[in-house]
Design a protein around this motif. Structure first.
Motif, mmCIF file in Angstrom:
data_model
loop_
_atom_site.group_PDB
_atom_site.id
_atom_site.type_symbol
_atom_site.label_atom_id
_atom_site.label_comp_id
_atom_site.label_asym_id
_atom_site.label_seq_id
_atom_site.Cartn_x
_atom_site.Cartn_y
_atom_site.Cartn_z
ATOM 1 N N PRO A 97 59.329 36.547 21.106
ATOM 2 C CA PRO A 97 58.478 36.403 19.919
ATOM 3 C C PRO A 97 59.302 36.232 18.656
ATOM 4 C CG PRO A 97 58.582 38.706 20.595
ATOM 5 C CD PRO A 97 59.270 37.915 21.675
ATOM 6 N N SER A 98 58.786 35.450 17.741
ATOM 7 C CA SER A 98 59.435 35.308 16.441
ATOM 8 C C SER A 98 59.172 36.566 15.620
ATOM 9 C CB SER A 98 58.893 34.078 15.711
ATOM 10 O OG SER A 98 57.494 34.213 15.509
ATOM 11 N N GLU A 99 59.947 36.756 14.582
ATOM 12 C CA GLU A 99 59.723 37.898 13.699
ATOM 13 C C GLU A 99 58.456 37.653 12.875
ATOM 14 O OE1 GLU A 99 63.087 38.839 11.329
ATOM 15 O OE2 GLU A 99 64.448 39.124 13.039
ATOM 16 N N GLY A 100 57.714 38.735 12.651
ATOM 17 C CA GLY A 100 56.517 38.615 11.853
ATOM 18 C C GLY A 100 56.845 38.393 10.385
ATOM 19 N N PRO A 101 55.859 38.033 9.581
ATOM 20 C CA PRO A 101 54.438 37.955 9.926
ATOM 21 C C PRO A 101 54.115 36.731 10.787
ATOM 22 C CG PRO A 101 54.785 37.219 7.679
ATOM 23 C CD PRO A 101 56.104 37.758 8.150
ATOM 24 N N TRP A 102 52.986 36.828 11.487
ATOM 25 C CA TRP A 102 52.611 35.777 12.436
ATOM 26 C C TRP A 102 51.311 35.095 12.017
ATOM 27 C CZ3 TRP A 102 53.603 40.859 14.435
ATOM 28 C CH2 TRP A 102 54.888 41.024 14.962
ATOM 29 N N LYS A 103 51.206 33.837 12.421
ATOM 30 C CA LYS A 103 49.979 33.083 12.167
ATOM 31 C C LYS A 103 49.102 33.157 13.411
ATOM 32 C CE LYS A 103 48.148 28.924 10.080
ATOM 33 N NZ LYS A 103 47.597 29.757 8.985
ATOM 34 N N GLU A 128 42.287 41.438 9.156
ATOM 35 C CA GLU A 128 42.341 42.083 7.841
ATOM 36 C C GLU A 128 43.210 43.337 7.896
ATOM 37 O OE1 GLU A 128 38.374 42.823 6.610
ATOM 38 O OE2 GLU A 128 37.914 40.710 6.196
ATOM 39 N N GLN A 129 43.072 44.122 8.970
ATOM 40 C CA GLN A 129 43.882 45.334 9.111
ATOM 41 C C GLN A 129 45.362 44.987 9.289
ATOM 42 O OE1 GLN A 129 42.174 48.517 11.712
ATOM 43 N NE2 GLN A 129 40.539 47.032 12.054
ATOM 44 N N LEU A 130 45.638 43.974 10.119
ATOM 45 C CA LEU A 130 47.029 43.579 10.337
ATOM 46 C C LEU A 130 47.631 42.971 9.076
ATOM 47 C CD1 LEU A 130 46.769 42.036 13.935
ATOM 48 C CD2 LEU A 130 47.518 44.339 13.289
ATOM 49 N N ASP A 131 46.800 42.278 8.310
ATOM 50 C CA ASP A 131 47.270 41.691 7.056
ATOM 51 C C ASP A 131 47.699 42.788 6.085
ATOM 52 O OD1 ASP A 131 47.832 39.574 5.314
ATOM 53 O OD2 ASP A 131 45.844 39.688 4.407
ATOM 54 N N GLU A 132 46.964 43.888 6.077
ATOM 55 C CA GLU A 132 47.318 45.025 5.219
ATOM 56 C C GLU A 132 48.667 45.615 5.604
ATOM 57 O OE1 GLU A 132 44.027 47.629 5.671
ATOM 58 O OE2 GLU A 132 42.659 46.421 4.425
ATOM 59 N N GLN A 133 49.076 45.394 6.870
ATOM 60 C CA GLN A 133 50.368 45.885 7.339
ATOM 61 C C GLN A 133 51.474 44.845 7.157
ATOM 62 O OE1 GLN A 133 50.061 47.719 11.362
ATOM 63 N NE2 GLN A 133 47.832 47.617 11.088
ATOM 64 N N GLY A 134 51.133 43.716 6.537
ATOM 65 C CA GLY A 134 52.111 42.663 6.305
ATOM 66 C C GLY A 134 52.476 41.877 7.547
ATOM 67 N N LEU A 135 51.556 41.813 8.520
ATOM 68 C CA LEU A 135 51.855 41.181 9.804
ATOM 69 C C LEU A 135 51.188 39.823 9.981
ATOM 70 C CD1 LEU A 135 51.528 44.322 12.117
ATOM 71 C CD2 LEU A 135 53.616 43.314 11.158
ATOM 72 N N VAL A 136 50.449 39.352 8.987
ATOM 73 C CA VAL A 136 49.688 38.102 9.122
ATOM 74 C C VAL A 136 50.198 37.063 8.137
ATOM 75 C CG1 VAL A 136 47.407 37.038 8.965
ATOM 76 C CG2 VAL A 136 47.652 39.338 9.925
ATOM 77 N N ALA A 419 52.068 47.116 17.014
ATOM 78 C CA ALA A 419 51.222 47.446 15.870
ATOM 79 C C ALA A 419 49.854 47.883 16.381
ATOM 80 C CB ALA A 419 51.077 46.219 14.966
ATOM 81 N N THR A 420 49.192 48.718 15.628
ATOM 82 C CA THR A 420 47.891 49.232 16.048
ATOM 83 C C THR A 420 46.816 48.885 15.024
ATOM 84 O OG1 THR A 420 48.301 51.379 15.005
ATOM 85 C CG2 THR A 420 48.945 51.138 17.315
ATOM 86 N N PHE A 421 45.572 49.033 15.435
ATOM 87 C CA PHE A 421 44.436 48.769 14.565
ATOM 88 C C PHE A 421 43.257 49.577 15.089
ATOM 89 C CE2 PHE A 421 44.489 45.692 17.988
ATOM 90 C CZ PHE A 421 43.191 45.718 18.463
ATOM 91 N N GLU A 422 42.244 49.723 14.278
ATOM 92 C CA GLU A 422 40.999 50.363 14.701
ATOM 93 C C GLU A 422 40.045 49.280 15.204
ATOM 94 O OE1 GLU A 422 39.476 52.460 11.382
ATOM 95 O OE2 GLU A 422 41.088 53.953 11.345
ATOM 96 N N SER A 423 39.397 49.541 16.339
ATOM 97 C CA SER A 423 38.477 48.532 16.870
ATOM 98 C C SER A 423 37.290 48.321 15.931
ATOM 99 C CB SER A 423 37.966 48.946 18.251
ATOM 100 O OG SER A 423 37.032 50.008 18.158
ATOM 101 N N ARG A 424 36.811 49.411 15.333
ATOM 102 C CA ARG A 424 35.665 49.387 14.412
ATOM 103 C C ARG A 424 34.418 48.761 15.040
ATOM 104 N NH1 ARG A 424 38.800 47.812 8.699
ATOM 105 N NH2 ARG A 424 40.171 49.650 8.709
ATOM 106 N N LEU A 425 34.341 48.801 16.358
ATOM 107 C CA LEU A 425 33.157 48.246 17.028
ATOM 108 C C LEU A 425 31.917 49.050 16.671
ATOM 109 C CD1 LEU A 425 34.659 47.540 20.575
ATOM 110 C CD2 LEU A 425 34.165 45.876 18.770
ATOM 111 N N ASP A 426 32.103 50.347 16.406
ATOM 112 C CA ASP A 426 30.955 51.171 16.055
ATOM 113 C C ASP A 426 30.436 50.863 14.659
ATOM 114 O OD1 ASP A 426 33.215 52.162 14.766
ATOM 115 O OD2 ASP A 426 32.599 54.253 14.936
#
Length: 431
Positions: A97-103, A128-136, A419-426
């Protein structure tokens, strides 16, 4: 976070756009000239490394041997895997994998129902959550192929050209996209196919056990009908492995029980399902013992029986639609289904993608997981009073996800913590 497929190339895309242009052009030229077939030539993996796709067929020795290679903790989810996918080694074993951020890009074979719309909404929320972590890197490119395999292949090629690092592919046809997957992989992009099987062995597949789920609901219907009479199978989109695998599982159960089986093809679209069911009832005056739901069928099937003035038989559910739960509450007719919203599938595909972006390697090309079941014993935990017959939502897992992240520990090796995120399905609206 979403942009149309005409969005401009971002900085991440520029780092390999020149290579992508050459690769995409080469593949398109060969396809146009007959040098590569749509479903064969694009797969660089050795065919004998993978089991064969055997929808509706019994397991082969190779299938049984491959099943033994699946980690024991996940093996139950792989029951009947050969009906929907080919199993073998990780095609990205040499991928770095290339170094992030990723498209991130999202290629959907079809977006014309609420199930598909939920999937895209969940993907946007995760980004949106990953973007807040500078990964997008930039906005997510999204495409809708309207059930056209050639168009979807072109759209994926365009995504590669625009520098996508990860291409999430929602329910593509079983065949027809291998060339596009191959050009993406050659350009350094990770392709993760969601919620369906594929004959291609050059992508990573994230899916639930379709065959086993189809068997489970069919077995319940046999018990409720006493194993007698005619069962109508409400089938999904022809050519999509997710549909055909669950249909194969159900068909085997019905045939072994000696039931008469009829079919309607609803294409996972309520208006089509109701029309097909009404047409069937008009031309078949005899009693129907039960209707098996291959996806999105329960409510329009019930409406068709009511409009035709016919007694409602047992009707299974499948994807845990809120409207199905409201229908169950209204009719009082017991049913069975699963939490199988598109959002759940997107969550699992992101878990897989982020592990690979962290340098972890899957032990297999296909990563299957089990679905939570909804039945009479837990109906009240899933049903909510605000659910109506017109609701477009789906019931979500009580634990917030189909399986915990630890489920994949035995299916991956090496690498760093993802990296982790919340599913927020609920948090998805019940409406």
């Amino acid at each position: 976070m979403t942009a149309p497929s005409t969005s401009g190339t971002t900085s991440g895309g520029r780092r390999r756009s020149a290579l992508a242009l050459v690769l995409v052009g080469f593949v398109l030229l060969l396809t146009a000239c007959g040098g590569l077939s749509a479903d064969e030539g694009g797969d660089s993996a050795s065919a004998d490394e993978y089991t064969a796709l055997g929808t509706g067929k019994p397991a082969t020795e190779a299938d049984n041997a491959a099943l033994e290679e699946v980690p024991e903790s996940a093996r139950d989810a792989y029951a009947g895997f050969w009906h929907s996918t080919r199993l073998g080694p990780n095609p990205y074993a040499d991928w770095k994998p290339s170094e992030g951020p990723w498209k991130f890009c999202y290629s959907s074979s079809y977006q014309g129902n609420t199930w598909r719309q939920e999937g895209l909404a969940v993907a946007e929320g995760i980004l949106e959550q990953l973007d807040e972590q500078g990964l997008v890197d930039g906005e997510m490119i999204v495409s809708d192929a309207d059930n056209n395999a050639s168009l979807q292949a072109t759209q994926i090629n365009t995504m590669v050209q625009k520098g996508c690092d990860v291409v999430l592919v929602m329910q593509p046809p079983t065949v027809g996209l291998c060339n596009a997957f191959e050009s993406a992989k050659d350009a350094g992009a990770l392709v993760v196919v969601m919620q369906t099987g594929t004959d291609c062995t050059n992508a990573i597949q994230s899916d639930f056990g379709s065959y086993f789920a189809g068997q489970t609901s069919a077995t319940w219907l046999v018990e409720k009908t006493g194993g007698e009479g005619t069962v109508v199978m409400c089938d999904g989109i022809p050519g999509v492995a997710a549909a055909e695998a669950r249909q194969a599982g159900a068909t085997q159960v019905f045939e072994e029980a000696g039931l008469t089986v009829e079919h309607i093809t609803g294409e996972w679209t309520p208006s089509t399902i109701k029309s097909q069911m009404l047409q069937y009832l008009t031309t078949h005056p005899d009693d129907v013992a039960g209707v098996w739901d291959g996806g999105v069928c329960a409510v329009p099937v019930t409406e068709a029986f009511e409009q035709a003035g016919r007694d409602l038989p047992y009707v299974t559910g499948f994807e845990g639609a809120c409207a199905w739960l409201a229908n169950w509450k209204k009719t009082g007719k017991e049913s069975i289904g699963f939490t199988q919203g598109a959002g759940q599938g997107v969550v699992e595909a992101f878990k897989v993608s982020l592990r690979m972006l962290a340098g972890q390697q899957p032990k297999l090309n296909t990563l299957l997981y089990p679905l939570p079941e909804i039945n009479a014993s837990n109906f009240e935990e899933f049903y909510k009073p605000e659910m109506t017959l017109s609701s477009g939502c789906n019931a979500q897992p009580l634990d917030g996800e189909s399986v915990p992240s630890s489920y994949y520990d035995d299916l991956f090796t090496g690498g760093d913590e993802p990296a982790t995120f919340e599913s927020r399905l609920d948090q998805l609206p019940v409406k």
